[in-house]
Design a protein around this motif. Sequence first.
Motif, PDB file in Angstrom:
ATOM      1  N   LEU A 453      12.162 -31.666  -8.652  1.00 18.20           N
ATOM      2  CA  LEU A 453      11.757 -30.644  -7.685  1.00 18.20           C
ATOM      3  C   LEU A 453      10.640 -29.776  -8.267  1.00 18.20           C
ATOM      4  CD1 LEU A 453      12.156 -29.102  -5.009  1.00 18.20           C
ATOM      5  CD2 LEU A 453      13.907 -27.727  -6.166  1.00 18.20           C
ATOM      6  N   ILE A 454      10.783 -29.374  -9.514  1.00 13.71           N
ATOM      7  CA  ILE A 454       9.763 -28.552 -10.168  1.00 13.71           C
ATOM      8  C   ILE A 454       8.428 -29.295 -10.199  1.00 13.71           C
ATOM      9  CG2 ILE A 454       9.074 -27.446 -12.334  1.00 13.71           C
ATOM     10  CD1 ILE A 454      11.369 -26.014 -11.003  1.00 13.71           C
ATOM     11  N   LYS A 455       8.487 -30.591 -10.506  1.00  8.25           N
ATOM     12  CA  LYS A 455       7.263 -31.396 -10.560  1.00  8.25           C
ATOM     13  C   LYS A 455       6.579 -31.430  -9.194  1.00  8.25           C
ATOM     14  CE  LYS A 455       5.602 -35.962 -12.028  1.00  8.25           C
ATOM     15  NZ  LYS A 455       6.009 -37.294 -12.547  1.00  8.25           N
ATOM     16  N   LEU A 456       7.366 -31.602  -8.133  1.00  9.15           N
ATOM     17  CA  LEU A 456       6.802 -31.614  -6.782  1.00  9.15           C
ATOM     18  C   LEU A 456       6.210 -30.262  -6.415  1.00  9.15           C
ATOM     19  CD1 LEU A 456       9.545 -33.690  -4.918  1.00  9.15           C
ATOM     20  CD2 LEU A 456       7.162 -34.372  -5.267  1.00  9.15           C
ATOM     21  N   LEU A 457       6.871 -29.197  -6.817  1.00  4.51           N
ATOM     22  CA  LEU A 457       6.349 -27.854  -6.535  1.00  4.51           C
ATOM     23  C   LEU A 457       5.010 -27.632  -7.237  1.00  4.51           C
ATOM     24  CD1 LEU A 457       9.649 -25.757  -6.837  1.00  4.51           C
ATOM     25  CD2 LEU A 457       8.410 -26.300  -4.732  1.00  4.51           C
ATOM     26  N   ARG A 458       4.900 -28.111  -8.464  1.00  2.00           N
ATOM     27  CA  ARG A 458       3.625 -28.001  -9.183  1.00  2.00           C
ATOM     28  C   ARG A 458       2.522 -28.764  -8.436  1.00  2.00           C
ATOM     29  NH1 ARG A 458       4.228 -25.702 -14.126  1.00  2.00           N
ATOM     30  NH2 ARG A 458       6.226 -25.906 -15.211  1.00  2.00           N
ATOM     31  N   THR A 459       2.871 -29.937  -7.953  1.00  2.00           N
ATOM     32  CA  THR A 459       1.888 -30.739  -7.219  1.00  2.00           C
ATOM     33  C   THR A 459       1.487 -30.035  -5.929  1.00  2.00           C
ATOM     34  OG1 THR A 459       2.896 -32.748  -8.110  1.00  2.00           O
ATOM     35  CG2 THR A 459       1.408 -33.019  -6.249  1.00  2.00           C
ATOM     36  N   PHE A 460       2.473 -29.432  -5.246  1.00  2.00           N
ATOM     37  CA  PHE A 460       2.181 -28.696  -4.010  1.00  2.00           C
ATOM     38  C   PHE A 460       1.198 -27.562  -4.291  1.00  2.00           C
ATOM     39  CE2 PHE A 460       2.839 -25.145  -1.146  1.00  2.00           C
ATOM     40  CZ  PHE A 460       2.739 -25.757   0.091  1.00  2.00           C
ATOM     41  N   ILE A 461       1.429 -26.824  -5.360  1.00  2.00           N
ATOM     42  CA  ILE A 461       0.543 -25.713  -5.722  1.00  2.00           C
ATOM     43  C   ILE A 461      -0.883 -26.215  -5.916  1.00  2.00           C
ATOM     44  CG2 ILE A 461       0.008 -24.085  -7.587  1.00  2.00           C
ATOM     45  CD1 ILE A 461       3.065 -23.703  -7.882  1.00  2.00           C
ATOM     46  N   ASN A 462      -1.001 -27.330  -6.599  1.00  2.00           N
ATOM     47  CA  ASN A 462      -2.320 -27.915  -6.853  1.00  2.00           C
ATOM     48  C   ASN A 462      -3.004 -28.337  -5.550  1.00  2.00           C
ATOM     49  OD1 ASN A 462      -4.422 -28.939  -8.526  1.00  2.00           O
ATOM     50  ND2 ASN A 462      -3.594 -30.997  -8.247  1.00  2.00           N
ATOM     51  N   LYS A 463      -2.255 -29.053  -4.703  1.00  2.00           N
ATOM     52  CA  LYS A 463      -2.836 -29.577  -3.459  1.00  2.00           C
ATOM     53  C   LYS A 463      -3.086 -28.476  -2.430  1.00  2.00           C
ATOM     54  CE  LYS A 463      -2.673 -33.966  -4.675  1.00  2.00           C
ATOM     55  NZ  LYS A 463      -3.915 -34.719  -4.938  1.00  2.00           N
ATOM     56  N   ALA A 464      -2.302 -27.395  -2.498  1.00  2.00           N
ATOM     57  CA  ALA A 464      -2.407 -26.338  -1.481  1.00  2.00           C
ATOM     58  C   ALA A 464      -3.657 -25.493  -1.644  1.00  2.00           C
ATOM     59  CB  ALA A 464      -1.171 -25.442  -1.530  1.00  2.00           C
ATOM     60  N   GLU A 465      -4.239 -25.490  -2.838  1.00  2.00           N
ATOM     61  CA  GLU A 465      -5.345 -24.576  -3.096  1.00  2.00           C
ATOM     62  C   GLU A 465      -6.530 -24.803  -2.163  1.00  2.00           C
ATOM     63  OE1 GLU A 465      -6.460 -24.236  -7.151  1.00  2.00           O
ATOM     64  OE2 GLU A 465      -4.706 -23.010  -7.594  1.00  2.00           O
ATOM     65  N   SER A 466      -6.899 -26.044  -1.969  1.00  2.00           N
ATOM     66  CA  SER A 466      -8.041 -26.340  -1.109  1.00  2.00           C
ATOM     67  C   SER A 466      -7.782 -25.848   0.313  1.00  2.00           C
ATOM     68  CB  SER A 466      -8.319 -27.845  -1.111  1.00  2.00           C
ATOM     69  OG  SER A 466      -9.356 -28.162  -0.212  1.00  2.00           O
ATOM     70  N   TYR A 467      -6.558 -26.108   0.819  1.00  2.00           N
ATOM     71  CA  TYR A 467      -6.190 -25.656   2.168  1.00  2.00           C
ATOM     72  C   TYR A 467      -6.260 -24.136   2.262  1.00  2.00           C
ATOM     73  CZ  TYR A 467      -3.026 -24.162   5.891  1.00  2.00           C
ATOM     74  OH  TYR A 467      -2.476 -23.519   6.968  1.00  2.00           O
ATOM     75  N   LEU A 468      -5.705 -23.445   1.265  1.00  2.00           N
ATOM     76  CA  LEU A 468      -5.612 -21.987   1.327  1.00  2.00           C
ATOM     77  C   LEU A 468      -6.974 -21.311   1.202  1.00  2.00           C
ATOM     78  CD1 LEU A 468      -2.372 -21.558  -0.815  1.00  2.00           C
ATOM     79  CD2 LEU A 468      -2.600 -21.108   1.630  1.00  2.00           C
ATOM     80  N   ILE A 469      -7.893 -21.955   0.524  1.00  2.00           N
ATOM     81  CA  ILE A 469      -9.243 -21.402   0.405  1.00  2.00           C
ATOM     82  C   ILE A 469     -10.000 -21.547   1.731  1.00  2.00           C
ATOM     83  CG2 ILE A 469     -11.497 -21.740  -0.691  1.00  2.00           C
ATOM     84  CD1 ILE A 469      -9.916 -22.587  -3.234  1.00  2.00           C
ATOM     85  N   LYS A 470      -9.807 -22.672   2.388  1.00  2.00           N
ATOM     86  CA  LYS A 470     -10.622 -23.002   3.563  1.00  2.00           C
ATOM     87  C   LYS A 470     -10.004 -22.573   4.891  1.00  2.00           C
ATOM     88  CE  LYS A 470     -12.437 -27.156   1.264  1.00  2.00           C
ATOM     89  NZ  LYS A 470     -12.426 -28.633   1.278  1.00  2.00           N
ATOM     90  N   SER A 471      -8.690 -22.352   4.942  1.00  2.00           N
ATOM     91  CA  SER A 471      -8.006 -22.238   6.240  1.00  2.00           C
ATOM     92  C   SER A 471      -7.561 -20.831   6.596  1.00  2.00           C
ATOM     93  CB  SER A 471      -6.790 -23.168   6.257  1.00  2.00           C
ATOM     94  OG  SER A 471      -7.177 -24.500   5.993  1.00  2.00           O
ATOM     95  N   LYS A 472      -8.106 -19.815   5.920  1.00  2.00           N
ATOM     96  CA  LYS A 472      -7.750 -18.430   6.197  1.00  2.00           C
ATOM     97  C   LYS A 472      -7.899 -18.129   7.685  1.00  2.00           C
ATOM     98  CE  LYS A 472      -6.971 -14.050   5.154  1.00  2.00           C
ATOM     99  NZ  LYS A 472      -5.687 -13.571   4.662  1.00  2.00           N
ATOM    100  N   GLY A 473      -6.839 -17.532   8.283  1.00  2.00           N
ATOM    101  CA  GLY A 473      -6.894 -17.143   9.687  1.00  2.00           C
ATOM    102  C   GLY A 473      -6.381 -18.179  10.655  1.00  2.00           C
ATOM    103  N   THR A 474      -6.080 -19.382  10.178  1.00  2.00           N
ATOM    104  CA  THR A 474      -5.563 -20.412  11.087  1.00  2.00           C
ATOM    105  C   THR A 474      -4.075 -20.207  11.332  1.00  2.00           C
ATOM    106  OG1 THR A 474      -5.149 -21.928   9.241  1.00  2.00           O
ATOM    107  CG2 THR A 474      -7.296 -22.080  10.337  1.00  2.00           C
ATOM    108  N   LEU A 475      -3.568 -20.807  12.389  1.00  2.00           N
ATOM    109  CA  LEU A 475      -2.169 -20.659  12.779  1.00  2.00           C
ATOM    110  C   LEU A 475      -1.245 -21.182  11.676  1.00  2.00           C
ATOM    111  CD1 LEU A 475      -0.306 -19.827  15.155  1.00  2.00           C
ATOM    112  CD2 LEU A 475      -0.349 -22.228  15.900  1.00  2.00           C
TER     113      LEU A 475
END
Length: 766
Positions: A453-475
Motif C-alpha cells: 500500500l505504501i508503495k502504491l501511495l508513493r507512486t500516486f504522489i509521483n503520478k498526481a503531480e502533473s495533474y495537480l499542476i495543470k488541473s487547478k480549478g477543475t471539478l
Amino acid sequence: MSDKLLFKESVRGIIEYVLKNGSLDDRFVSRGRAVEGTIAHSILQKDNETIYEDYEKEVALKHKFIINDINLLVDGRADGIIKENKKVIIEEIKSTYKDLSCIDSDYNMLHWAQGKFYGYIYCLDNNLQTIDIRLSYFNINTSEVRSFDKTYNFGELKEFVYFLVNKYLEVITVKEKFNKIKYKSIKDLKFPFESYRKGQRELAVNCFNSIKQQGILFAQAPTGIGKTISTIFPSLKSIGEGRGQKIIYLTAKTITRTVAEEAYLKLYKEGLEFKVVTITAKEKICLNDEVKCNPDDCIYAKDYFTKINDVIISLIKENNKFFGKDIIEYAKRYKVCPFELSLDLSDWCDGIICDYNYAFDPRVKLKRIFEERNEENILLIDEAHNLVNRARDMYSCQLEKSKVMTVNKVIKGKVPNLYKISNAINKEMILIRRELEEVNKDFLYHNVVYKDLIKLLRTFINKAESYLIKSKGTLGYDDVLDFYYSARSFIAVSELYNKEYTTILKQEKNEFIIKIFCINPSLNLKQTLKSAYSSVIFSATLSPIKYYVDLIGGDENSFRVKFDSPFNRENLLTYLYSLDMRYVNRERNIDILCKIINQFINEVQGNYMVFLPSFDYLAKVYKRYVDIYGKDGTIVQGESLSEAQKEEYLAQFSLENKVVGFTVVGGMFSEGVDLPGDKLIGAIIVGVGFPKVSIENNIIQEYFDTNGFDYSYTYPGINKVLQSVGRVIRTETDKGRVLLIDNRYNNPKYRFILPSDWIIEDYKLK
C-alpha cells in the motif's frame, strides 16, 4: 558574558536567507524539491561506497568567518565526497517525487549554492584550486537517479561565498549590537514582583538548576504558584550565564500563550531587552478574505521572499515584542503575510511562544529551530498534561477508502495513468479489508506496515503531480489534492513505525479505515526533548508524575518536583457523595443526581458549573433537571460551539447572575477558563472523567499491561477532573466549594492521585 559573541548558522540557513525570492504560493506546484528525508541519501551513499574506492559520506564541514569583529561559524554536512582520477567531487543528494525528465541542471539554484559553499570550505581546508560539484536527484518512487556536474575554481567560489556571508552579516550585525544590550539587561533584571508566592521561588530554583545541568524537569505546580513567570525568569537568567540561547514557550491553547506574553510584558517593564515572537496558526492570523497564499489572490503573498529580508532587518532594529497584534500591524504596514512573517522572525528572536506542533509534529515542525539548532533551545512546555494525547495525534495517521473512491470518480476517463494507480490503491485496500472479513470482525490491529500500500501511495504522489499542476480549478480537483496530502502524511508517519505503533483496520458502516496509531509517543517526543539544551515540563495536573514521565519522554534521570497549592486550603471546600456512577448504573441514578445537584447549588448562592461524563448523559440529566426544577437560572453547553457561542456561555457567569452551567468533563469549559472571584463559586463533577471506551484506548490498555487500565483510562480521567476543579479557585482571595459524585473516589488509588491538601468531607442528602 563576553562582548564578542560567536554566531552559528548552517550553510543551508545562509543560502535560504540570502537567495530566496519571489512570492508565496500555496497553489499546487511540484512538492518534490521540498521533500525531506534520508531515503535517497542512504541508497546513493551505499552505492557510492561500492563504486568508488575513495568515498566519504556525511562529511562535516565548517569554517569561521571573521568580518568586522563578528565571528560567524558556518557548518553543514556534505552528503558525499568522491576522490577519483585526481579529482574531488562534492555531491549533494536531493530526494524528489518529480519525474526526473522534468529536472535540468538549473532546476534549483539553491541546491547549487549549497554545493558551492561546501566546495569553498573544502578547497580552503585542503588547498585546492578547483573542485567539482555534483547534484544528484533521486526519485523516491522509481529509485532512478539523475546527476549534473559542474567544475568551479577557488576564486569564483570565494567570491560567491563572501557575497552570501556579507549579505547575511547585515542582519547579524544588528543582532550582535543588540546582544550586548540583551545580556546586560538580563544581568540587571529583577524578579518583577515584590515577593515570591508560596512555592514560587522553589519552582524557579528547580528550573534554574535543571537548566544548569542541561536536564529535563517535570514539575507539578498548582494554579496560583505563578508557573509562567517562575519558568521564564530562571530561563532568562540561565541565558545570561551562557546556558542556552533561545527560550521556546510551548502551549496547547491560545489562552496560555496570552499568559506567557503577559509575563514578558512584566519583564519588559523591569528593563528586559529580549526579542520575543508569538506564532499564531495561519487560519487565525490571515489578513486575506480567504486563506489563499498566492500572489493572484493575496497582496500579502506577492513578492514576499523578495521583500522579507529588508522587513526583518527593519523590525528587529526597532522592536522587541512581536505578539499577535504586533505581527498583524507590521504585516499590514509592509504588505507581507503575517504567518510567514512570524516564522521568519522566529529565526532572529530570542524567545518564541507557539503551539506544541511546531516543535514535535513531523508534518509542520520548524526544522531549522527544532532540528538544526535545538541544542540552543530551552523548552518550557506548559499545560503538559495535554501533550500525551496531542502527541499521539501528531504521530498517527489514517486513510479512508471513501476518499480513494472519490478520487477514482473524479479522474476516471480523464487521467488514465493516475486512475490506474488510484484504482490499484482501492483494490489493495479491499484486499486488506478481507482480513476483517476472515475473522468476522469490525476491527483488528497488529504491528504490520502494509508495504504494498505504501508503495502504491508513493507512486500516486509521483503520478498526481502533473495533474495537480495543470488541473487547478477543475471539478473534483480539491478532492484529489486532499487525498494527495493524506497519502503524503500516511507515508511520513509510516517511516516512524516501530514497536510503539500498531495498525488498526476498522469497518464503520460504509467506511473502511486503515490507521497507523502511535500507542506510546515517548520515543518520538524524547528526540526533541533530549536534543534541546534543557526542557522544563510543567502543569497544575501532572499526577501521578510517573505516568507523564513515561509517556512524554522522560527517564530515570529526569528531575521531578511537586508543589502543594499556595492558597489557603480552607478556601476550597471539597465534598464527596458516594454514588455508583459506573456506566452501567448511570441511567438509574439520574433522579437522585438531579436532587444532589439542586441541593448543593442552593446551600450557598452563586454561580456553579456541573461537569457530566459525556454529551449524551449531559442531555439526559439536563432534561430531567429542567423537568423537576425548571429551566430558570440554568444554561447548557451544546456539542459544537463557535468562539462567539463559547464567549456567550461564559458571559452568563457574571456577578449579577446566579447561574448553573451544565457542561462536560474534559470539554472546552473544563480547562483554560478563568472566572475569578464570585464569577464561579463552585463545581460539581460527576464521575471520574474516564475517556470514552474506544479501540485506541483498549490498545493502550493492552500495551501497558499491568499499568494498562490506569494509563488508558484512570489517569487521563482524573486529570480531566482536576482541570475541572481548577476552574473554581483562581486567585488567593477566591473561595469555593466542589462536590465529587462517584463512589470510586473512596478507592485508595484515586485518593492518592487527588491533591494531598484536599480535606474531603462526605456529603449527605437532607
